[in-house]
Design an enzyme around this catalytic site. Structure first.
Site, PDB file in Angstrom:
ATOM      1  N   TRP A 103      38.429 -23.623  61.028  1.00  0.00           N
ATOM      2  CA  TRP A 103      39.565 -22.577  61.343  1.00  0.00           C
ATOM      3  C   TRP A 103      39.607 -21.588  60.139  1.00  0.00           C
ATOM      4  O   TRP A 103      39.835 -20.365  60.609  1.00  0.00           O
ATOM      5  CB  TRP A 103      40.646 -23.223  61.796  1.00  0.00           C
ATOM      6  CG  TRP A 103      40.590 -24.049  63.161  1.00  0.00           C
ATOM      7  CD1 TRP A 103      40.784 -25.438  63.192  1.00  0.00           C
ATOM      8  CD2 TRP A 103      39.947 -23.501  64.293  1.00  0.00           C
ATOM      9  NE1 TRP A 103      40.478 -25.716  64.411  1.00  0.00           N
ATOM     10  CE2 TRP A 103      40.025 -24.635  65.010  1.00  0.00           C
ATOM     11  CE3 TRP A 103      39.803 -22.454  64.804  1.00  0.00           C
ATOM     12  CZ2 TRP A 103      39.749 -24.556  66.561  1.00  0.00           C
ATOM     13  CZ3 TRP A 103      39.311 -22.154  66.147  1.00  0.00           C
ATOM     14  CH2 TRP A 103      39.382 -23.365  67.182  1.00  0.00           C
ATOM     15  N   ASP A 170      48.370 -21.003  58.455  1.00  0.00           N
ATOM     16  CA  ASP A 170      48.040 -21.359  59.613  1.00  0.00           C
ATOM     17  C   ASP A 170      48.371 -23.095  59.920  1.00  0.00           C
ATOM     18  O   ASP A 170      47.837 -23.920  59.257  1.00  0.00           O
ATOM     19  CB  ASP A 170      46.502 -21.304  59.921  1.00  0.00           C
ATOM     20  CG  ASP A 170      45.996 -21.775  61.087  1.00  0.00           C
ATOM     21  OD1 ASP A 170      46.893 -22.541  62.022  1.00  0.00           O
ATOM     22  OD2 ASP A 170      44.827 -21.926  61.657  1.00  0.00           O
ATOM     23  N   LYS A 194      48.890 -27.698  70.127  1.00  0.00           N
ATOM     24  CA  LYS A 194      48.636 -28.795  69.285  1.00  0.00           C
ATOM     25  C   LYS A 194      49.963 -29.317  69.024  1.00  0.00           C
ATOM     26  O   LYS A 194      49.725 -30.906  68.741  1.00  0.00           O
ATOM     27  CB  LYS A 194      47.815 -28.483  68.010  1.00  0.00           C
ATOM     28  CG  LYS A 194      46.823 -27.499  67.988  1.00  0.00           C
ATOM     29  CD  LYS A 194      45.455 -28.223  67.958  1.00  0.00           C
ATOM     30  CE  LYS A 194      44.218 -27.489  68.486  1.00  0.00           C
ATOM     31  NZ  LYS A 194      44.029 -26.155  67.697  1.00  0.00           N
TER      32      LYS A 194
HETATM   33  C1  LIG Z   1      43.145 -24.800  67.145  1.00  0.00           C
HETATM   34  C2  LIG Z   1      43.393 -24.326  66.065  1.00  0.00           C
HETATM   35  C3  LIG Z   1      43.274 -22.889  65.961  1.00  0.00           C
HETATM   36  C4  LIG Z   1      42.808 -22.103  66.971  1.00  0.00           C
HETATM   37  O1  LIG Z   1      43.712 -22.141  68.008  1.00  0.00           O
HETATM   38  P1  LIG Z   1      43.490 -21.148  69.317  1.00  0.00           P
HETATM   39  O2  LIG Z   1      44.988 -21.332  69.877  1.00  0.00           O
HETATM   40  O3  LIG Z   1      42.653 -21.794  70.145  1.00  0.00           O
HETATM   41  O4  LIG Z   1      43.173 -19.728  69.203  1.00  0.00           O
HETATM   42  C5  LIG Z   1      43.338 -22.305  64.550  1.00  0.00           C
HETATM   43  N1  LIG Z   1      43.710 -23.073  63.651  1.00  0.00           N
HETATM   44  C6  LIG Z   1      43.855 -24.445  63.565  1.00  0.00           C
HETATM   45  C7  LIG Z   1      44.342 -25.044  62.568  1.00  0.00           C
HETATM   46  C8  LIG Z   1      43.668 -25.076  64.697  1.00  0.00           C
HETATM   47  O5  LIG Z   1      43.910 -26.365  64.842  1.00  0.00           O
END
Ligand SMILES: *Cc1c(COP(=O)(O)O)cnc(C)c1O
Length: 353
Positions: A103, A170, A194
């Site tokens: 990511w 993030d 998540k």
């Molecule tokens: C799943 C994830 C993403 C991407 O998320 P989307 O909502 O599918 O764009 C980005 N960063 C991390 C750390 C993730 O676990």
């Protein structure tokens, strides 16, 4: 019986939240209307949005500290782009990133469209199985970007570097899972799916004072300041994902907040890692000190036992244990809503192999 759901995302949500959410789809707030067939400008939905936004700041202990919570769309993936759009100077823009996983790598790719990106630390040399440490963040960058939890490889930052400038994180896969001084970050983003709700909305928590400094023209939908000025309703928000997120945040608050869930999350992680370390059939994939409490990645020591192990966990009602295709092996995602009993069920199966 409900399965033991170790899915990496979209993932398990509290059973009570699913029940409330399904009732609201049929009859919301006793309006004799569905949550998803009323105006987002109705006072009933505006109240949902406002509650969700205030619960975010309350749980993160950021109330009254100059932050705004937004529920946007486009996933964390769009934030990879919105971050540089809103924070990188138009002329001579520069940002520092750590590359700690898939990511982070994607975030870096987007930022490069806007200016100079210094990748100041990377764990690519060992397939992202550890968290790089002891790097220096250049003082002249517009912002520093990191990923708190690497969902795919199963590593987690336990400490964050001290930096006087703007810090972006993030937190898609570990927000609301552990206590941190969230005020050390100026911008936090996380896809809902998540640890918070259904896919379809993305949480952004931003310190207002860092915005409006790039000298670039930002398209309206990508401009944080526009979303802030419209109370996160510049366009039609993702009403159902936001409602379910609000219910999950309320569930977390009623449970005792992040402090209470962190204790349970630590117990779950300790239980599973202890089995991985003591059972000769398994080995952990990541550096011990960087192990994630959310996404536990592990492998068999003898691949010939794969069929037998897969049979065992499937028969035990366990779901979502396959590792990401880029890593292989297994991944047990243990988000807030996963009960300790599910981890116990997995450990029991591991002991049977
Ligand atoms: C799943 C994830 C993403 C991407 O998320 P989307 O909502 O599918 O764009 C980005 N960063 C991390 C750390 C993730 O676990």
């Amino acid at each position: 019986m409900k399965k033991h759901n170790f899915s990496a995302g979209p993932c398990i949500l509290p059973q009570s939240v699913l029940k409330q959410a399904s009732e609201a789809v049929l009859n919301f707030d006793n309006l004799d209307l569905s949550l998803i067939e009323i105006s987002h400008r109705s006072k009933n939905f505006v109240a949902v949005m406002e509650k969700a936004r205030s619960l975010v700041l309350e749980l993160l202990n950021l109330e009254g500290k100059g932050y705004t919570a937004l529920f946007l769309q486009g996933g964390a993936s769009l934030e990879f782009l919105m971050t540089p759009y809103n924070l990188m100077k138009n002329e001579g823009g520069k940002a520092a990133y750590t590359n700690t996983g898939t990511w982070a790598d994607k975030a870096i790719k987007e930022a490069k469209l806007f200016g100079e990106v210094a990748v100041i630390a990377s764990s690519k040399d060992k397939n992202h199985s550890y968290i790089p440490k002891n790097y220096t963040i250049p003082s002249d960058v517009d912002y520093f970007h990191c990923t708190s939890n690497n969902t795919i490889s199963g590593t987690q930052m336990k400490t964050f570097p001290k930096f006087d400038g703007v810090t972006v994180c993030d937190m898609s896969s570990d927000i609301f899972s552990r206590e941190l001084d969230f005020s050390q970050f100026d911008l936090i983003y996380a896809g809902a799916q998540k640890n918070m709700g259904p896919a379809g909305t993305t949480l952004v928590v931003v310190k207002d004072e860092i915005l409006g400094k790039t000298g670039r023209t930002i398209p309206s939908m990508l401009d944080y300041q526009i979303h802030i000025s419209k109370d996160s309703m510049f366009n039609t928000p993702a009403v159902f994902p936001i409602y379910v997120s609000m219910l999950t945040l309320q569930w977390l608050k009623d449970l005792g907040g992040i402090k209470a869930i962190e204790k349970i999350n630590n117990e779950k992680a300790a239980l599973l890692y202890a089995e991985i370390d003591s059972n000769p059939n398994f080995k952990g994939n990541t550096a011990t000190e960087d192990r994630s409490i959310m996404n536990v990645t592990f492998s068999l020591t003898d691949d010939n036992k794969k069929e037998a192990f897969d049979k065992l966990w499937n028969a035990a009602g366990i779901n979502g244990l396959n590792g990401h295709r880029s890593v292989g092996g297994y991944r047990a995602s243990m988000y807030n809503a996963l009960p300790l009993e599910s981890v116990q069920a997995l450990v029991n199966v591991m002991k049977q192999l």
